[in-house]
Motif scaffolding. Sequence first.
Motif, PDB file in Angstrom:
ATOM      1  N   GLU A  19       0.856  -1.195   0.000  1.00  0.00           N
ATOM      2  CA  GLU A  19       0.000   0.000   0.000  1.00  0.00           C
ATOM      3  C   GLU A  19       0.887   1.238   0.000  1.00  0.00           C
ATOM      4  O   GLU A  19       1.930   1.275   0.656  1.00  0.00           O
ATOM      5  N   VAL A  20       0.461   2.244  -0.751  1.00  0.00           N
ATOM      6  CA  VAL A  20       1.135   3.542  -0.798  1.00  0.00           C
ATOM      7  C   VAL A  20       0.100   4.615  -0.496  1.00  0.00           C
ATOM      8  O   VAL A  20      -0.939   4.683  -1.147  1.00  0.00           O
ATOM      9  N   VAL A  21       0.371   5.433   0.513  1.00  0.00           N
ATOM     10  CA  VAL A  21      -0.557   6.491   0.917  1.00  0.00           C
ATOM     11  C   VAL A  21       0.140   7.837   0.770  1.00  0.00           C
ATOM     12  O   VAL A  21       1.200   8.063   1.363  1.00  0.00           O
ATOM     13  N   GLU A  22      -0.428   8.721  -0.025  1.00  0.00           N
ATOM     14  CA  GLU A  22       0.117  10.069  -0.184  1.00  0.00           C
ATOM     15  C   GLU A  22      -0.377  10.921   0.990  1.00  0.00           C
ATOM     16  O   GLU A  22      -1.554  11.212   1.098  1.00  0.00           O
ATOM     17  N   GLU A  23       0.537  11.301   1.867  1.00  0.00           N
ATOM     18  CA  GLU A  23       0.165  12.071   3.056  1.00  0.00           C
ATOM     19  C   GLU A  23       0.131  13.577   2.767  1.00  0.00           C
ATOM     20  O   GLU A  23      -0.785  14.277   3.177  1.00  0.00           O
ATOM     21  N   THR A  24       1.167  14.068   2.080  1.00  0.00           N
ATOM     22  CA  THR A  24       1.261  15.460   1.645  1.00  0.00           C
ATOM     23  C   THR A  24       1.974  15.433   0.292  1.00  0.00           C
ATOM     24  O   THR A  24       2.430  14.379  -0.150  1.00  0.00           O
ATOM     25  N   PRO A  25       2.103  16.574  -0.387  1.00  0.00           N
ATOM     26  CA  PRO A  25       2.813  16.561  -1.669  1.00  0.00           C
ATOM     27  C   PRO A  25       4.254  16.045  -1.572  1.00  0.00           C
ATOM     28  O   PRO A  25       4.815  15.607  -2.577  1.00  0.00           O
ATOM     29  N   ARG A  26       4.843  16.088  -0.381  1.00  0.00           N
ATOM     30  CA  ARG A  26       6.239  15.668  -0.221  1.00  0.00           C
ATOM     31  C   ARG A  26       6.394  14.411   0.626  1.00  0.00           C
ATOM     32  O   ARG A  26       7.517  13.939   0.820  1.00  0.00           O
ATOM     33  N   VAL A  27       5.315  13.884   1.144  1.00  0.00           N
ATOM     34  CA  VAL A  27       5.397  12.794   2.121  1.00  0.00           C
ATOM     35  C   VAL A  27       4.462  11.665   1.728  1.00  0.00           C
ATOM     36  O   VAL A  27       3.305  11.904   1.368  1.00  0.00           O
ATOM     37  N   ARG A  28       4.952  10.434   1.817  1.00  0.00           N
ATOM     38  CA  ARG A  28       4.101   9.268   1.576  1.00  0.00           C
ATOM     39  C   ARG A  28       4.408   8.179   2.589  1.00  0.00           C
ATOM     40  O   ARG A  28       5.506   8.089   3.127  1.00  0.00           O
ATOM     41  N   THR A  29       3.390   7.381   2.862  1.00  0.00           N
ATOM     42  CA  THR A  29       3.525   6.228   3.743  1.00  0.00           C
ATOM     43  C   THR A  29       3.556   4.961   2.898  1.00  0.00           C
ATOM     44  O   THR A  29       2.735   4.803   1.985  1.00  0.00           O
ATOM     45  N   LEU A  30       4.495   4.082   3.212  1.00  0.00           N
ATOM     46  CA  LEU A  30       4.644   2.795   2.530  1.00  0.00           C
ATOM     47  C   LEU A  30       4.364   1.677   3.521  1.00  0.00           C
ATOM     48  O   LEU A  30       4.930   1.659   4.615  1.00  0.00           O
ATOM     49  N   VAL A  31       3.472   0.774   3.137  1.00  0.00           N
ATOM     50  CA  VAL A  31       3.116  -0.374   3.981  1.00  0.00           C
ATOM     51  C   VAL A  31       3.703  -1.626   3.326  1.00  0.00           C
ATOM     52  O   VAL A  31       3.566  -1.824   2.114  1.00  0.00           O
ATOM     53  N   PHE A  32       4.343  -2.478   4.158  1.00  0.00           N
ATOM     54  CA  PHE A  32       5.056  -3.630   3.634  1.00  0.00           C
ATOM     55  C   PHE A  32       4.476  -4.951   4.133  1.00  0.00           C
ATOM     56  O   PHE A  32       3.938  -5.036   5.249  1.00  0.00           O
ATOM     57  N   GLU A  33       4.646  -5.947   3.297  1.00  0.00           N
ATOM     58  CA  GLU A  33       4.387  -7.329   3.697  1.00  0.00           C
ATOM     59  C   GLU A  33       5.738  -8.003   3.830  1.00  0.00           C
ATOM     60  O   GLU A  33       6.559  -7.963   2.911  1.00  0.00           O
ATOM     61  N   PRO A  86      14.016  10.304  -2.491  1.00  0.00           N
ATOM     62  CA  PRO A  86      13.348  10.509  -3.784  1.00  0.00           C
ATOM     63  C   PRO A  86      12.861   9.203  -4.408  1.00  0.00           C
ATOM     64  O   PRO A  86      11.773   9.163  -5.010  1.00  0.00           O
ATOM     65  N   TYR A  87      13.632   8.141  -4.253  1.00  0.00           N
ATOM     66  CA  TYR A  87      13.205   6.846  -4.793  1.00  0.00           C
ATOM     67  C   TYR A  87      11.980   6.334  -4.044  1.00  0.00           C
ATOM     68  O   TYR A  87      11.012   5.858  -4.655  1.00  0.00           O
ATOM     69  N   LEU A  88      11.995   6.435  -2.717  1.00  0.00           N
ATOM     70  CA  LEU A  88      10.885   5.919  -1.919  1.00  0.00           C
ATOM     71  C   LEU A  88       9.606   6.717  -2.126  1.00  0.00           C
ATOM     72  O   LEU A  88       8.507   6.163  -2.071  1.00  0.00           O
ATOM     73  N   THR A  89       9.733   8.006  -2.395  1.00  0.00           N
ATOM     74  CA  THR A  89       8.542   8.854  -2.497  1.00  0.00           C
ATOM     75  C   THR A  89       8.059   9.064  -3.928  1.00  0.00           C
ATOM     76  O   THR A  89       6.920   9.503  -4.132  1.00  0.00           O
ATOM     77  N   GLU A  90       8.883   8.758  -4.927  1.00  0.00           N
ATOM     78  CA  GLU A  90       8.494   9.039  -6.302  1.00  0.00           C
ATOM     79  C   GLU A  90       8.509   7.819  -7.218  1.00  0.00           C
ATOM     80  O   GLU A  90       7.800   7.795  -8.232  1.00  0.00           O
ATOM     81  N   VAL A  91       9.313   6.821  -6.898  1.00  0.00           N
ATOM     82  CA  VAL A  91       9.510   5.687  -7.804  1.00  0.00           C
ATOM     83  C   VAL A  91       8.823   4.420  -7.315  1.00  0.00           C
ATOM     84  O   VAL A  91       8.160   3.717  -8.089  1.00  0.00           O
ATOM     85  N   LEU A  92       8.965   4.095  -6.043  1.00  0.00           N
ATOM     86  CA  LEU A  92       8.468   2.835  -5.501  1.00  0.00           C
ATOM     87  C   LEU A  92       6.952   2.740  -5.637  1.00  0.00           C
ATOM     88  O   LEU A  92       6.233   3.696  -5.355  1.00  0.00           O
ATOM     89  N   ARG A  93       6.470   1.578  -6.069  1.00  0.00           N
ATOM     90  CA  ARG A  93       5.044   1.353  -6.280  1.00  0.00           C
ATOM     91  C   ARG A  93       4.600   0.055  -5.607  1.00  0.00           C
ATOM     92  O   ARG A  93       5.433  -0.766  -5.205  1.00  0.00           O
TER      93      ARG A  93
END
Length: 247
Positions: A19-33, A86-93
């Motif tokens: 799961e990827v959650v956009e928190e703000t324009p510069r911040v995202r949360t990544l959920v892992f299995e 930058p990779y974690l917030t813009e590239v990772l899906r």
Amino acid sequence: MAGAALLRRLSWQLGTVVEVVEETPRVRTLVFELADWPEHRAGQHVDIRLTAEDGYRAERAYSIASAPGEPVAITVERLEDGEVSPYLTEVLREGDQIELRGPIGGYFVWGPEDGGPLLLVAGGSGVVPFRAMLRHRRRRGSEIATRLLYSSRTLEDVIYRAELDRSEPALEIVQTFTRAQPAGWSGYARRVDQDMLREVAWPADEHASAFVCGPTSFVEAVADALVALGYPPQRVRTERFGATGGQ
């Protein structure tokens, strides 16, 4: 057994982004299995490792944003000159994999069994470990008196905005905006200082605990102010974006 548990926490494993959650324009949360994850404590962190095609590796530590019992999550703020963010917030899906290890750390942690009242003071993305603590408090049904003082530049920079707007028993969220305030705002509109802490913090006694997280200058100023207000230094725990310690 203790050695085996430590080895398990310090061994790298692949985590799949679910799961990827956009928190703000510069911040995202990544959920892992993760296939093999020992339960973490609220306030701990994980190490993330990225490996380039030429073999170059970069590692960073990120606070765990989820409560014990929830899937491991991190919240990342993009730094323009960063190697990893930058990779974690813009590239990772969703569906991508990266290397993680943890959980790590045993000082900057809290659980309802530790009691209260509890003061949390966050600057910017320093709110991340406090999300884990507040979620842990909620999941355990705790009504320990808790206050979160959260400093952000603007309303748009508030991380977990919707979640922090939720009403919970014995929980008070106090925000201050340092650069721009929303229309009609009547709250704090400056950096956290001793006068603000005098108004917001619990009276200093042997039961009150304070956790402070954010940029180094923010953390040092807040910790110094709390000690000046009478908080015992050993009851002020600090984390400077990955570096933990006491006042």
